[in-house]
Design an enzyme around this catalytic site. Structure first.
Site, PDB file in Angstrom:
ATOM      1  N   GLU A  96      31.484  26.807  -1.997  1.00 14.14           N
ATOM      2  CA  GLU A  96      31.446  26.029  -0.753  1.00 14.14           C
ATOM      3  C   GLU A  96      32.447  24.882  -0.808  1.00 14.14           C
ATOM      4  O   GLU A  96      32.245  23.832  -0.198  1.00 14.14           O
ATOM      5  CB  GLU A  96      30.018  25.518  -0.476  1.00 14.14           C
ATOM      6  CG  GLU A  96      28.991  26.646  -0.496  1.00 14.14           C
ATOM      7  CD  GLU A  96      28.071  26.687   0.728  1.00 14.14           C
ATOM      8  OE1 GLU A  96      28.230  25.856   1.634  1.00 14.14           O
ATOM      9  OE2 GLU A  96      27.196  27.569   0.759  1.00 14.14           O
ATOM     10  N   MET A 120      16.254  18.362 -23.836  1.00 14.52           N
ATOM     11  CA  MET A 120      14.987  17.745 -24.249  1.00 14.52           C
ATOM     12  C   MET A 120      13.983  18.786 -24.722  1.00 14.52           C
ATOM     13  O   MET A 120      13.044  18.449 -25.452  1.00 14.52           O
ATOM     14  CB  MET A 120      14.372  16.958 -23.090  1.00 14.52           C
ATOM     15  CG  MET A 120      15.075  15.653 -22.815  1.00 14.52           C
ATOM     16  SD  MET A 120      14.325  14.858 -21.386  1.00 14.52           S
ATOM     17  CE  MET A 120      14.980  13.217 -21.556  1.00 14.52           C
TER      18      MET A 120
END
EC number: 1.3.8.5
Lengths: 419, 254
Positions: A401, A375
């Site tokens: 993780e 944008m």
């Protein structure tokens, strides 16, 4: 209105003008959760709102002004993190007797989400440090807790979590770093890869093999920097997370006292996974903060940038896109907070929910940040604008993780094992 | 000498929020808008807590006048280190017309009731920019005032105040009890720590009504209209100094 002035001047002139004003403008709009549908304080208790306020203030004043510099110069902001620790952010869910703040997983998620708006990379490292402090606090004996936790909670010392190896990432249980028992010591041999903080941190929580193959042969040892036989690889050059150094951690006949073992032999994998459940909520929370900041940046840009004779905010496609981004952000937030509550209460669905939250939120929030960059048009690609750093910094949350693919493994196993 | 400090804290629209005027021009939009403690009040609380840490005063009491939500502002003061709070309940029409005169009457009454030695206020609120409450409170109590304080030093039963004034810095010495108002450079307010936020939950906030203090809240001021500031006009370039002087004379500025 003052904050919008410089940016509209820039778009009219179409050049890099008033750099300082622009950066201040970016910082101001990151500052507060402006009351609207994405305000992150809805549904929180008064006390949680206070925690969140401190974290937002700290992020806006102490972190956001330096976020770009820390990224470009690859600075590990020790002083800033120690300031955060003075407020209690060094061991948020570690117990108070050893210097922690003793808060809940939900409180922790709220805090990391807010801190992340100031700098994702630094907040993510703080969350890893918190995870290590919690592991020692939960699985260590009293002597170990008293030896390590107070310094970690005050960030007098920093910690790293060492599980991944060059040959074992997603297949973590196949790790090869060996720890041979020799009298009252273990001798470690092997290497860990991609260790956050590696080389600059003081306390390494290391998963290593003391027994046979598979998860049951793995134990957890705490190794201190300066131990002979402990060395580090070169500092990795990364796309993001540049305010924390990443290095290989190498063990060559590294002798570690057996009194540094957390829990029993064979318990290490379990400890590692329990740590990661919370770690996944924390990483997802960091993605939330980045997405929140990015939505605010995109919104402010749409209100100012003009093309085809009107502001971008009058363009229906962009209005709808912004609405979708806001919806995904709020949906993500709800999922993370529910997962945090489930983990706190030790519910049966806690592990699955943590995996679902990590999977959904890191993916969706990356898309939100990426769309926010889009944008901004060409400006979004410039390092003068914060949105590109949010995109680069949270890209890795879909990988570490536990990759989002591994999250799918955990969830499908839960579904298909029940018959 | 009670060693007690009263600190006034005001709940205002957060400084980072973009202010919008209500469509009926009677005021600004406050519903659903983020509020927080007035920044100058934060500095006042910080100074009071610092005095307590230096053991120069014994107790810091945070006071706020307003509706139910003012208690959040008092809690923030408690989390920064104030010992207890007093919430003076003012809501509805009374709250809309609550101004420096009414608040200073309340502060004066509380100062007598609590046997306060020092009152510290922010120099002004960022919503109305009145810069009157401290001065009015001192007048009602007939106490000396040290306003726009950028440095405060307690010296026995006197206070040395360095004031930021138009001409520079002015140093005065005033007797206690006294009213001080905090200016920007007096200190840098601390962050509340997580443990202090949790401890603040246990600290007491007393509820008081203005009538209990014998204070009449009627205001003689009436807001006629609230408008946006005028849009910034484009400037113009001139060729010579004579042109500039000519244009200035034309527009009546010279």
């Amino acid at each position: 209105m003052a904050a919008l002035g410089p940016l509209s001047r820039i778009t009219r002139l179409g050049c890099n003008f008033c750099r300082n004003h622009r950066l201040v403008f970016n910082r101001n709009s990151q500052k507060r959760g402006i009351a609207s549908c994405i305000d992150p304080s809805y549904g929180l208790t008064d006390e949680q709102k206070e925690f969140q306020k401190v974290a937002f203030d700290f992020a806006a004043n102490e972190m956001a002004p330096h976020m770009a510099e820390w990224d470009q110069k690859e600075v590990f902001p020790v002083e800033t993190m120690r300031k955060a620790a003075q407020l209690g952010f060094g061991g948020i869910y570690t117990r108070p007797e050893v210097g922690g703040s003793g808060l809940s997983r939900l409180d922790t998620s709220i805090i990391f989400e807010a801190l992340s708006t100031g700098c994702v990379s630094t907040t993510a490292y703080i969350s890893i440090h918190n995870m290590c402090a919690w592991m020692i606090d939960t699985f260590g004996n009293d002597e170990q807790r008293e030896r390590f936790c107070p310094d970690l909670c005050s960030m007098e010392k920093f910690a790293s979590y060492c599980l991944t190896e060059p040959g074992s990432g997603s297949d973590a249980a196949s790790l090869l770093t060996s720890a041979q028992r020799k009298g009252d010591h273990y001798v470690l041999n092997g290497s860990k890869a991609f260790i956050s903080g590696g080389g600059d941190t003081d306390v390494y929580v290391v998963m290593c093999r003391t027994g046979g193959k598979g998860p049951k042969g793995i134990s957890c040892l705490v190794v201190e920097k300066g131990t002979p036989g402990l060395s580090f690889g070169k500092k990795e050059k990364k796309v993001g997370w540049n305010s924390q150094p990443t290095r290989a951690v190498i063990f060559e006949d590294c002798s570690v006292p057996a009194t540094n073992r957390l829990g029993e032999e064979g318990q290490g994998f379990n400890i590692a996974m329990k740590g990661l459940n919370g770690g996944r909520i924390n990483i997802a929370s960091c993605s939330l903060g980045a997405a929140h900041a990015s939505v605010l940046l995109a919104r402010d840009h749409l209100l100012v940038r003009k093309q085809f004779g009107e502001t971008l905010a009058n363009n229906q496609f962009l209005q709808f896109k912004l609405a979708e981004m806001a919806t995904k952000l709020v949906a993500s937030r709800l999922l993370v907070r529910e997962a945090a509550t489930a983990l706190q209460e030790n519910r049966a669905d806690a592990v699955s929910l943590c995996s679902m939250a990590k999977l959904f939120v890191t993916d969706e929030c990356f898309n939100v940040c990426n769309q926010a960059l889009q944008m901004h048009g060409g400006y979004g690609y410039l390092k003068d604008y914060a949105v590109q750093q949010f995109v680069r910094d949270i890209r890795v949350h879909q990988i570490l993780e536990g990759t989002n693919e591994v999250m799918r493994m955990i969830i499908s196993r839960n579904l298909l094992t029940e018959s | 000498m009670s060693g007690r400090v009263l600190v006034g804290v005001k709940r205002v629209i957060d400084y980072a929020v973009k202010i919008r005027v209500k469509p009926d021009n009677t005021g600004v939009v406050t519903d659903g808008v983020k509020h927080s403690m007035n920044p100058f009040c934060e500095i006042a609380v910080e100074e009071a807590v610092k005095l307590k840490e230096k053991k120069l005063v014994k107790e810091v009491v945070a006071v706020s006048c307003g509706p139910q939500q003012s208690q959040e502002t008092i809690r923030t003061a408690l989390a920064m280190g104030a010992d207890r709070g007093i919430h003076v309940e003012v809501s509805g029409k009374d709250y809309e017309t609550l101004g420096p005169l009414q608040v200073s009457k309340i502060m004066a009454a509380l100062a007598k009731k609590e046997d306060a030695q020092i009152i510290i206020l922010g120099k002004q609120a960022i919503d109305d920019d009145c810069n009157q409450t401290g001065q009015m409170t001192a007048a009602l109590l007939d106490w000396p005032q040290g306003t726009f304080a950028s440095e405060v030093t307690l010296d026995g039963d006197k206070i040395k105040v360095v004031r930021e004034i138009d001409g520079g810095l002015e140093t005065i010495k005033i007797n206690t009890p006294a009213v001080l108002t905090a200016d920007l450079r007096l200190n840098t307010p601390r962050y509340a720590t997580l443990p202090n936020i949790m401890k603040a939950k246990k600290k007491k906030i007393a509820n008081v009504k203005p009538a209990d203090l014998g204070v009449n809240l009627t205001s003689k001021l009436e807001v006629l209209r609230v408008e946006d500031p005028p849009q910034r006009q484009a400037g113009m370039k001139v060729e010579t100094v004579e042109d500039l002087v000519g244009k200035l004379k034309e527009s009546g500025k010279v």
